[in-house]
Structures are given as C-alpha cells and as structure tokens.
Design an enzyme around this catalytic site. Structure first.
Site, PDB file in Angstrom:
ATOM      1  N   ASN A  44      44.683  36.066  44.399  1.00  0.00           N
ATOM      2  CA  ASN A  44      44.071  35.846  43.086  1.00  0.00           C
ATOM      3  C   ASN A  44      42.999  34.767  43.188  1.00  0.00           C
ATOM      4  OD1 ASN A  44      46.292  34.069  43.525  1.00  0.00           O
ATOM      5  ND2 ASN A  44      46.399  33.584  41.354  1.00  0.00           N
ATOM      6  N   GLU A  46      40.869  32.406  40.626  1.00  0.00           N
ATOM      7  CA  GLU A  46      40.689  31.935  39.251  1.00  0.00           C
ATOM      8  C   GLU A  46      39.293  31.371  39.042  1.00  0.00           C
ATOM      9  OE1 GLU A  46      43.981  29.228  38.560  1.00  0.00           O
ATOM     10  OE2 GLU A  46      45.342  30.919  38.206  1.00  0.00           O
ATOM     11  N   ASN A  47      38.984  31.135  37.777  1.00  0.00           N
ATOM     12  CA  ASN A  47      37.673  30.610  37.415  1.00  0.00           C
ATOM     13  C   ASN A  47      37.853  29.670  36.233  1.00  0.00           C
ATOM     14  OD1 ASN A  47      34.929  30.864  35.807  1.00  0.00           O
ATOM     15  ND2 ASN A  47      34.546  31.493  37.916  1.00  0.00           N
ATOM     16  N   ALA A  48      36.993  28.644  36.147  1.00  0.00           N
ATOM     17  CA  ALA A  48      37.067  27.682  35.047  1.00  0.00           C
ATOM     18  C   ALA A  48      36.960  28.370  33.686  1.00  0.00           C
ATOM     19  CB  ALA A  48      35.979  26.628  35.191  1.00  0.00           C
ATOM     20  N   TYR A  50      38.397  31.043  32.955  1.00  0.00           N
ATOM     21  CA  TYR A  50      39.655  31.782  32.829  1.00  0.00           C
ATOM     22  C   TYR A  50      39.488  33.299  32.778  1.00  0.00           C
ATOM     23  CZ  TYR A  50      42.352  27.486  32.260  1.00  0.00           C
ATOM     24  OH  TYR A  50      42.942  26.283  32.488  1.00  0.00           O
ATOM     25  N   CYS A  55      42.841  39.218  39.715  1.00  0.00           N
ATOM     26  CA  CYS A  55      44.184  39.277  40.305  1.00  0.00           C
ATOM     27  C   CYS A  55      44.117  39.701  41.774  1.00  0.00           C
ATOM     28  CB  CYS A  55      45.045  40.282  39.560  1.00  0.00           C
ATOM     29  SG  CYS A  55      45.237  39.960  37.809  1.00  0.00           S
ATOM     30  N   GLU A  57      45.865  41.881  43.310  1.00  0.00           N
ATOM     31  CA  GLU A  57      45.967  43.329  43.492  1.00  0.00           C
ATOM     32  C   GLU A  57      44.582  43.975  43.464  1.00  0.00           C
ATOM     33  OE1 GLU A  57      47.620  41.324  41.426  1.00  0.00           O
ATOM     34  OE2 GLU A  57      49.458  42.279  40.672  1.00  0.00           O
ATOM     35  N   CYS A  88      49.890  42.911  36.261  1.00  0.00           N
ATOM     36  CA  CYS A  88      49.460  42.962  34.859  1.00  0.00           C
ATOM     37  C   CYS A  88      48.988  44.388  34.537  1.00  0.00           C
ATOM     38  CB  CYS A  88      48.357  41.940  34.600  1.00  0.00           C
ATOM     39  SG  CYS A  88      46.748  42.411  35.257  1.00  0.00           S
ATOM     40  N   CYS A  91      45.769  45.609  36.297  1.00  0.00           N
ATOM     41  CA  CYS A  91      45.933  46.002  37.705  1.00  0.00           C
ATOM     42  C   CYS A  91      46.640  47.353  37.822  1.00  0.00           C
ATOM     43  CB  CYS A  91      46.702  44.932  38.475  1.00  0.00           C
ATOM     44  SG  CYS A  91      45.670  43.483  38.798  1.00  0.00           S
TER      45      CYS A  91
END
Ligand SMILES: [Zn+2]
Length: 128
Positions: A44, A46-48, A50, A55, A57, A88, A91
């Site tokens: 995964n 992530e990014n600031a 959000y 993900c 997957e 999720c 995915c």
C-alpha cells in the site's frame, strides 16, 4: 501447488515491508500468482491527501497487468498486524475484472491463513 502458495505467502509478507504508510501505520503486502505462474507483489502507498492512497492489491495487479499478465490464479494479502484483513470493495471490484475465479489468501502468519473465492467476497459484482 502448495509450494507456490507458500512462496506467494512469503512474497506478500516480504512485500509489506515496502509499504509507504506513515499515516495509518497499517502495512499491507500483496502477491499475485498469474496463470503463467509468475508472481507480482505490491504494497500500500499512502498519500497526505488520503484519497490518493492505493491499496497493495491494486499495486500488485497494476504491476502484473502492465507486464502483460492479466489472468490471476491467487492473490495473497498480508498485514503488519498478524491478523487477516479483507480487501476493500474497490480492490475486489478491481480484481474481478481480471479473474472471476481468483482465490484470495488472507494471511495471518506464514503458517496460518484462510482462502476464499473472490466471488464469495463479492457475490454481486459488476462485470461486462
Ligand atoms: Zn483496497
């Protein structure tokens, strides 16, 4: 096949170490086994902001597909919490586009895992 599944679980567990998850601290690794028995991994990211978070997957899936492998047999998903985590909805929908009969291996530890059919996790799915 058991050897391949063990290798896939190991690959997913190894992939989660590459997770970029400074916000949630929830590290996820995924490993896809394609019809040609090739393994593609992802973690995964992530990014600031959000909402741009991707993900594990889908990272693994995009790597496989962009390498010319779009038929998947298995995906293994591991986390840094030593508990199984279900993919999720996004995915699940992403994966069913490429393999309706995909088996999803949810890893608790390298020796403890559960296998589900993708269709069991997304019984009413959208495909064309
Ligand atoms: Zn997801």
């Amino acid at each position: 096949m058991d050897d391949l599944i063990n290798e896939l679980i190991k690959s997913a567990t190894e992939a989660l170490k590459k997770s970029y998850s400074p916000y949630s601290k929830f590290k996820v690794g995924a490993a896809i086994l394609t019809k040609n028995n090739k393994i593609f991994t992802g973690a995964n990211v992530e990014n600031a902001s959000y909402s741009l978070t991707i993900c594990a997957e889908r990272v693994a899936g995009v790597k496989a597909i962009s390498s010319g492998e779009s038929k998947f047999k298995y995906i293994a998903i591991a986390t840094n919490r030593n508990e199984i985590a279900f993919p999720c909805g996004a995915c699940l929908q992403f994966l069913i586009e490429f393999s309706q009969n995909l088996k999803v291996i949810l890893v608790k530890t390298e020796k403890k895992y559960k296998i589900f059919d993708l269709k069991e996790l997304l019984p009413k799915n959208f495909t064309l």
